[in-house]
Design a protein around this motif. Structure first.
Motif, short mmCIF file in Angstrom:
data_model
loop_
_atom_site.label_atom_id
_atom_site.label_comp_id
_atom_site.label_asym_id
_atom_site.label_seq_id
_atom_site.Cartn_x
_atom_site.Cartn_y
_atom_site.Cartn_z
N GLU A 181 0.81 -1.22 0.00
CA GLU A 181 0.00 0.00 0.00
C GLU A 181 0.85 1.27 0.00
O GLU A 181 0.42 2.31 -0.52
CB GLU A 181 -0.94 0.00 1.22
CG GLU A 181 -2.00 -1.09 1.19
CD GLU A 181 -3.19 -0.75 0.31
OE1 GLU A 181 -3.07 0.14 -0.55
OE2 GLU A 181 -4.25 -1.39 0.48
N ARG A 225 -2.33 -5.25 0.06
CA ARG A 225 -3.63 -5.41 -0.60
C ARG A 225 -3.54 -6.63 -1.53
O ARG A 225 -2.57 -6.79 -2.27
CB ARG A 225 -3.97 -4.16 -1.41
CG ARG A 225 -5.34 -4.23 -2.08
CD ARG A 225 -5.70 -2.92 -2.76
NE ARG A 225 -5.00 -2.69 -4.01
CZ ARG A 225 -4.04 -1.80 -4.18
NH1 ARG A 225 -3.64 -1.04 -3.16
NH2 ARG A 225 -3.45 -1.63 -5.36
N GLU A 227 -5.13 -8.64 -4.60
CA GLU A 227 -6.01 -8.48 -5.75
C GLU A 227 -6.29 -9.83 -6.41
O GLU A 227 -5.60 -10.82 -6.15
CB GLU A 227 -5.39 -7.50 -6.75
CG GLU A 227 -5.17 -6.11 -6.16
CD GLU A 227 -4.62 -5.11 -7.17
OE1 GLU A 227 -4.14 -5.56 -8.24
OE2 GLU A 227 -4.66 -3.90 -6.88
#
Length: 269
Positions: A181, A225, A227
């Protein structure tokens, strides 16, 4: 050379490794017969062997397997991907694996063999836990891995320890869909590696598990994060097809997702 075109010859999958062959021919098609084209194809064929492991979970000693289903993969139910042992037996261990790797490198040529790991590598075994994954990294360094994809359990000792283990490794760790991030880049920077093997440019794109933060302690992966792997592969595919002759995806998303990804994403060899 683009292996999605007619010069693609074979791409076979085996339990321990798969091989990709690529070919090229310089004579115009109008001036060659079918038999001449086949002769040119065979004469110019190259073979790259990729050895693959995954989900070692810190295991380095042989273990006794019982007969029956040997997999525990979400999405395997009702599919033909189940692996079964016909009888109880002692299998595995880094010693056995190192011998098998050496044998293939001797037979194929060490410069034409790549060794990759699909993740969930560091922990669970006692020695791995006592060393917080360092024992596995040292063993992987010893046998000469070229790449490791980051699995969901490779954060079990915390993100900072994962970073430390990456520094101890003589090979890159990658996961294109695990985003830092702070930098908004894939963890450890690059999403893929490109290696030239026997004159062939081969790209390996790694993807981790999209639900990693739901399968372990979320405090161990703060600042990351996760994905959807398939969408990230689609994003990078045009770039990789421009840069490489062969594109390989090493995924920790699970066999059901991998099967769908291989069918739906154009450009994966």
């Amino acid at each position: 050379m683009n292996l999605n075109k007619k010069n693609f010859l074979t791409f076979g999958l085996a339990p321990l490794f798969f091989a990709a062959s690529c070919t090229s021919s310089t004579a115009p098609a109008s001036q060659t017969t079918d038999s001449q084209r086949m002769d040119n194809t065979q004469a110019n064929a190259k073979t790259i062997t990729i050895l693959h492991t995954n989900d070692m979970h810190g295991s380095y000693m042989p273990f006794r397997a019982v007969d029956g289903n040997s997999t525990a993969q979400t999405g395997d139910e009702g599919r033909d991907t189940l692996i079964t042992f016909g009888k109880a037996s002692l299998i595995g261990g880094f010693g056995h694996m190192a011998s098998a790797i050496k044998k293939v490198r001797n037979e194929k040529g060490a410069d034409k063999v790549l060794l990759v790991d699909g993740g969930d590598t560091f922990g669970d075994d006692q020695l791995a836990n006592l060393t917080k994954g360092e024992a596995m990294i040292k063993l992987m360094n010893k046998v000469g891995y070229d790449l490791m994809t980051i699995g969901n359990h490779d954060f079990d000792y915390g993100l900072e320890r994962t970073r430390e283990l990456e520094q101890l490794a003589n090979f890159p760790m990658r996961a294109a869909n695990i985003i830092d991030e702070k930098t908004q880049l894939p963890l450890f920077g690059e999403p893929y590696i490109i290696k030239e093997v026997d004159g062939v440019k081969l790209a390996i794109l790694s993807v981790g598990y999209r639900n990693t933060n739901k399968t372990g302690n979320p405090n161990n992966m703060k600042g990351l994060r996760f994905e959807v792997g398939q969408e990230v592969v689609k994003k990078y595919m045009p770039e990789l097809r421009e840069k490489a002759d062969i594109v390989v995806v090493v995924s920790h998303e699970g066999t059901a997702v991998d099967d769908m990804m291989a069918k739906e994403v154009q450009g994966i060899d």
